[in-house]
Design a protein around this motif. Sequence first.
Motif, PDB file in Angstrom:
ATOM      1  N   UNK A 192       0.841  -1.194   0.000  1.00 47.06           N
ATOM      2  CA  UNK A 192       0.000   0.000   0.000  1.00 47.06           C
ATOM      3  C   UNK A 192       0.872   1.238   0.000  1.00 47.06           C
ATOM      4  N   UNK A 193       0.561   2.171  -0.877  1.00 42.60           N
ATOM      5  CA  UNK A 193       1.214   3.472  -0.884  1.00 42.60           C
ATOM      6  C   UNK A 193       0.549   4.319   0.190  1.00 42.60           C
ATOM      7  N   UNK A 194       1.246   4.556   1.275  1.00 45.19           N
ATOM      8  CA  UNK A 194       0.657   5.280   2.406  1.00 45.19           C
ATOM      9  C   UNK A 194       0.342   6.728   2.052  1.00 45.19           C
ATOM     10  N   UNK A 195       1.091   7.303   1.128  1.00 48.95           N
ATOM     11  CA  UNK A 195       0.834   8.682   0.718  1.00 48.95           C
ATOM     12  C   UNK A 195      -0.473   8.798  -0.060  1.00 48.95           C
ATOM     13  N   UNK A 196      -0.887   7.693  -0.672  1.00 46.82           N
ATOM     14  CA  UNK A 196      -2.132   7.686  -1.436  1.00 46.82           C
ATOM     15  C   UNK A 196      -3.335   7.368  -0.563  1.00 46.82           C
ATOM     16  N   UNK A 197      -3.074   6.909   0.645  1.00 47.81           N
ATOM     17  CA  UNK A 197      -4.148   6.478   1.551  1.00 47.81           C
ATOM     18  C   UNK A 197      -4.032   7.180   2.893  1.00 47.81           C
ATOM     19  N   UNK A 198      -4.275   8.484   2.953  1.00 43.63           N
ATOM     20  CA  UNK A 198      -4.080   9.224   4.208  1.00 43.63           C
ATOM     21  C   UNK A 198      -5.062   8.777   5.289  1.00 43.63           C
ATOM     22  N   UNK A 199      -4.607   8.906   6.522  1.00 42.25           N
ATOM     23  CA  UNK A 199      -5.472   8.617   7.669  1.00 42.25           C
ATOM     24  C   UNK A 199      -6.381   9.812   7.889  1.00 42.25           C
ATOM     25  N   UNK A 200      -7.684   9.604   7.748  1.00 39.58           N
ATOM     26  CA  UNK A 200      -8.645  10.687   7.921  1.00 39.58           C
ATOM     27  C   UNK A 200     -10.034  10.106   8.165  1.00 39.58           C
ATOM     28  N   UNK A 201     -11.027  10.968   8.210  1.00 37.08           N
ATOM     29  CA  UNK A 201     -12.411  10.536   8.429  1.00 37.08           C
ATOM     30  C   UNK A 201     -12.851   9.590   7.311  1.00 37.08           C
ATOM     31  N   UNK A 202     -13.489   8.475   7.689  1.00 36.94           N
ATOM     32  CA  UNK A 202     -13.987   7.519   6.705  1.00 36.94           C
ATOM     33  C   UNK A 202     -15.477   7.240   6.849  1.00 36.94           C
ATOM     34  N   UNK A 203     -16.089   7.707   7.932  1.00 39.63           N
ATOM     35  CA  UNK A 203     -17.492   7.379   8.183  1.00 39.63           C
ATOM     36  C   UNK A 203     -17.655   6.109   9.003  1.00 39.63           C
ATOM     37  N   UNK A 204     -16.556   5.448   9.341  1.00 36.68           N
ATOM     38  CA  UNK A 204     -16.621   4.226  10.139  1.00 36.68           C
ATOM     39  C   UNK A 204     -16.839   4.605  11.599  1.00 36.68           C
ATOM     40  N   UNK A 205     -18.030   4.322  12.111  1.00 38.86           N
ATOM     41  CA  UNK A 205     -18.379   4.747  13.466  1.00 38.86           C
ATOM     42  C   UNK A 205     -19.475   3.844  14.008  1.00 38.86           C
ATOM     43  N   UNK A 206     -20.107   4.281  15.081  1.00 38.42           N
ATOM     44  CA  UNK A 206     -21.199   3.512  15.660  1.00 38.42           C
ATOM     45  C   UNK A 206     -20.716   2.313  16.446  1.00 38.42           C
ATOM     46  N   UNK A 207     -21.590   1.319  16.590  1.00 42.21           N
ATOM     47  CA  UNK A 207     -21.288   0.170  17.445  1.00 42.21           C
ATOM     48  C   UNK A 207     -20.094  -0.653  16.971  1.00 42.21           C
ATOM     49  N   UNK A 208     -19.876  -0.833  15.636  1.00 47.00           N
ATOM     50  CA  UNK A 208     -18.683  -1.602  15.236  1.00 47.00           C
ATOM     51  C   UNK A 208     -17.390  -0.943  15.683  1.00 47.00           C
ATOM     52  N   UNK A 209     -17.297   0.379  15.509  1.00 46.18           N
ATOM     53  CA  UNK A 209     -16.082   1.082  15.920  1.00 46.18           C
ATOM     54  C   UNK A 209     -15.936   1.075  17.440  1.00 46.18           C
ATOM     55  N   UNK A 210     -17.051   1.262  18.150  1.00 45.21           N
ATOM     56  CA  UNK A 210     -17.002   1.246  19.625  1.00 45.21           C
ATOM     57  C   UNK A 210     -16.550  -0.115  20.141  1.00 45.21           C
ATOM     58  N   UNK A 211     -17.000  -1.174  19.461  1.00 47.01           N
ATOM     59  CA  UNK A 211     -16.637  -2.522  19.916  1.00 47.01           C
ATOM     60  C   UNK A 211     -15.125  -2.743  19.809  1.00 47.01           C
ATOM     61  N   UNK A 212     -14.498  -2.156  18.781  1.00 46.92           N
ATOM     62  CA  UNK A 212     -13.047  -2.282  18.644  1.00 46.92           C
ATOM     63  C   UNK A 212     -12.348  -1.678  19.857  1.00 46.92           C
ATOM     64  N   UNK A 213     -12.706  -0.438  20.178  1.00 52.07           N
ATOM     65  CA  UNK A 213     -12.035   0.231  21.298  1.00 52.07           C
ATOM     66  C   UNK A 213     -12.414  -0.380  22.632  1.00 52.07           C
ATOM     67  N   UNK A 214     -13.654  -0.872  22.756  1.00 55.90           N
ATOM     68  CA  UNK A 214     -14.044  -1.558  23.985  1.00 55.90           C
ATOM     69  C   UNK A 214     -13.182  -2.808  24.189  1.00 55.90           C
ATOM     70  N   UNK A 215     -12.917  -3.519  23.085  1.00 54.47           N
ATOM     71  CA  UNK A 215     -12.085  -4.715  23.180  1.00 54.47           C
ATOM     72  C   UNK A 215     -10.661  -4.350  23.579  1.00 54.47           C
ATOM     73  N   UNK A 216     -10.161  -3.263  23.008  1.00 57.32           N
ATOM     74  CA  UNK A 216      -8.794  -2.833  23.314  1.00 57.32           C
ATOM     75  C   UNK A 216      -8.673  -2.436  24.781  1.00 57.32           C
ATOM     76  N   UNK A 217      -9.619  -1.624  25.257  1.00 56.95           N
ATOM     77  CA  UNK A 217      -9.524  -1.116  26.623  1.00 56.95           C
ATOM     78  C   UNK A 217     -10.008  -2.130  27.664  1.00 56.95           C
ATOM     79  N   UNK A 218     -11.189  -2.680  27.450  1.00 56.33           N
ATOM     80  CA  UNK A 218     -11.813  -3.514  28.476  1.00 56.33           C
ATOM     81  C   UNK A 218     -11.206  -4.908  28.569  1.00 56.33           C
ATOM     82  N   UNK A 219     -10.892  -5.503  27.431  1.00 53.58           N
ATOM     83  CA  UNK A 219     -10.425  -6.879  27.440  1.00 53.58           C
ATOM     84  C   UNK A 219      -8.908  -6.987  27.570  1.00 53.58           C
ATOM     85  N   UNK A 220      -8.201  -5.942  27.156  1.00 50.21           N
ATOM     86  CA  UNK A 220      -6.748  -6.057  27.121  1.00 50.21           C
ATOM     87  C   UNK A 220      -6.030  -5.059  28.021  1.00 50.21           C
ATOM     88  N   UNK A 221      -6.609  -3.906  28.245  1.00 56.38           N
ATOM     89  CA  UNK A 221      -5.954  -2.881  29.052  1.00 56.38           C
ATOM     90  C   UNK A 221      -6.708  -2.679  30.350  1.00 56.38           C
TER      91      UNK A 221
END
Length: 467
Positions: A192-221
């Motif tokens: 992947x060309x990182x310059x062609x794929x900048x990190x920015x808003x993608x619209x990915x949100x709601x319960x799927x995104x929350x579940x990722x961070x919940x897993x990171x914080x609650x299950x692992x940290x």
Amino acid sequence: MGESAVKKSTKAEKMRWRWVIGASVTIVLAIALALRTTPKIPLKSGDASKTCECSKDKHMHSGIVEDCCCNYETVDHLNGEVLHPLLQELVKTPFFRYFKVRLWCDCPFWPDDGMCLLRDCIVCECPESEFPDAFKPNLRTLPFLDLKCQEGNPQSAVDRTLDSKVFRSGWTETDNPWTYDDETDNSEMTYVNLQLNPERYTGYSGSPARRIWDAVYSENCPKYPAEELCQEEKILYKLISGVHSSISVHIASDYLLDEATNLWGHNLEILYDRVLQYPNHVENLYFAFLFVLRAVTKATEYLEQAEYDTGNPTDDLKTQSLMKQLLYNSKLQAACPLPFDEAKLWKGQRGPELKQKIQSQFKNISAVMDCVGCEKCRLWGKLQVSGLGTALKILFSVNGEENLVQTLQMQRNEVISLMNLLNRLSESVKFVHEMGPEAERLVKGKIHSPTRLNGLVQRILASIVRT
């Protein structure tokens, strides 16, 4: 009940409601006045070693960055004058521009949510035809992949001078004990060309995104700051929180303001809501930046001697020069010679056991990245967790800087992720420093505006009447 008694009861009921409404309005006005004079929340300062010399200039966050040996003012000054300009150039060089990644992994923790279907979630891959046969990834064709993202943009084309040396010459194939992914396996890998794929808003949100961070914080940290936590566990939390804050900053700095006109720009309300209003989020961002910076400076001799060969001598010499300018910068060495002191960790009888436990926790965190349903979010999540795992590997897998060059082994991909993570954190620190005051004025101004206050009063009154 007589007519007189009914009138008295009705009058008493009206008086009661007037009193409730009057009291409620008074409370709302009191809250509004309190918001106008919101006190500044002091940040905790860690103990600095005697070798630290810290300035006392005014800053929106003052004092020593907790658990580090550098203050906010110094970090902002060094980042703006030295680190950010160098890192911006470095990550654009051919060596650091391309990242090898496995984007299509099954989530090991729960059934797949399916991919995000927004165009901005899709990763623009390097065309398969432009890589050496030995390094062509085993691509899967996605039915909704918009191939136009690879066309009409000169940066989307891979430099045709690249050959097999780009991805293996001078670099060992070794696993990282801190991360889950085995990037030595080339099956189902893509470039992947990182310059062609900048990190920015993608619209990915709601319960799927929350579940990722919940897993990171609650299950692992573990939750921070719980009093029973040891220093090492707190540091793991702060690193994850700092990277999380950085991701939020990048979403706020490059946000889709108007989908109809495809207008992108800064969303300062997001910046305030997700980062600035929580002092520890800002503190952890700075901490993660200094932690990764310490890993890079500790690996100075190793990184200086590494081969940055892409087959283009001009580009390769530039990459080598930029690395040396970063690693041996006199201003950085004078102002913040020891961004983080890793020698104080893993002490005592529990040291080895604790290290193994936290290493296992971080492996789980890296595995969670395969559960991210947005391709571009998954790309940057995997890269930044890989970069953080590389920093942990440098700081905690080798005892003493004198043994680092002889015993440390890193993959090319680890060095790419490490430097790109440092650049991500550098960008976030710079954006918070430059736009933070404006974001706070904007958001607090809206909270205190008559329109916002009247709306708040009306909603409270309406809820009272409904009851």
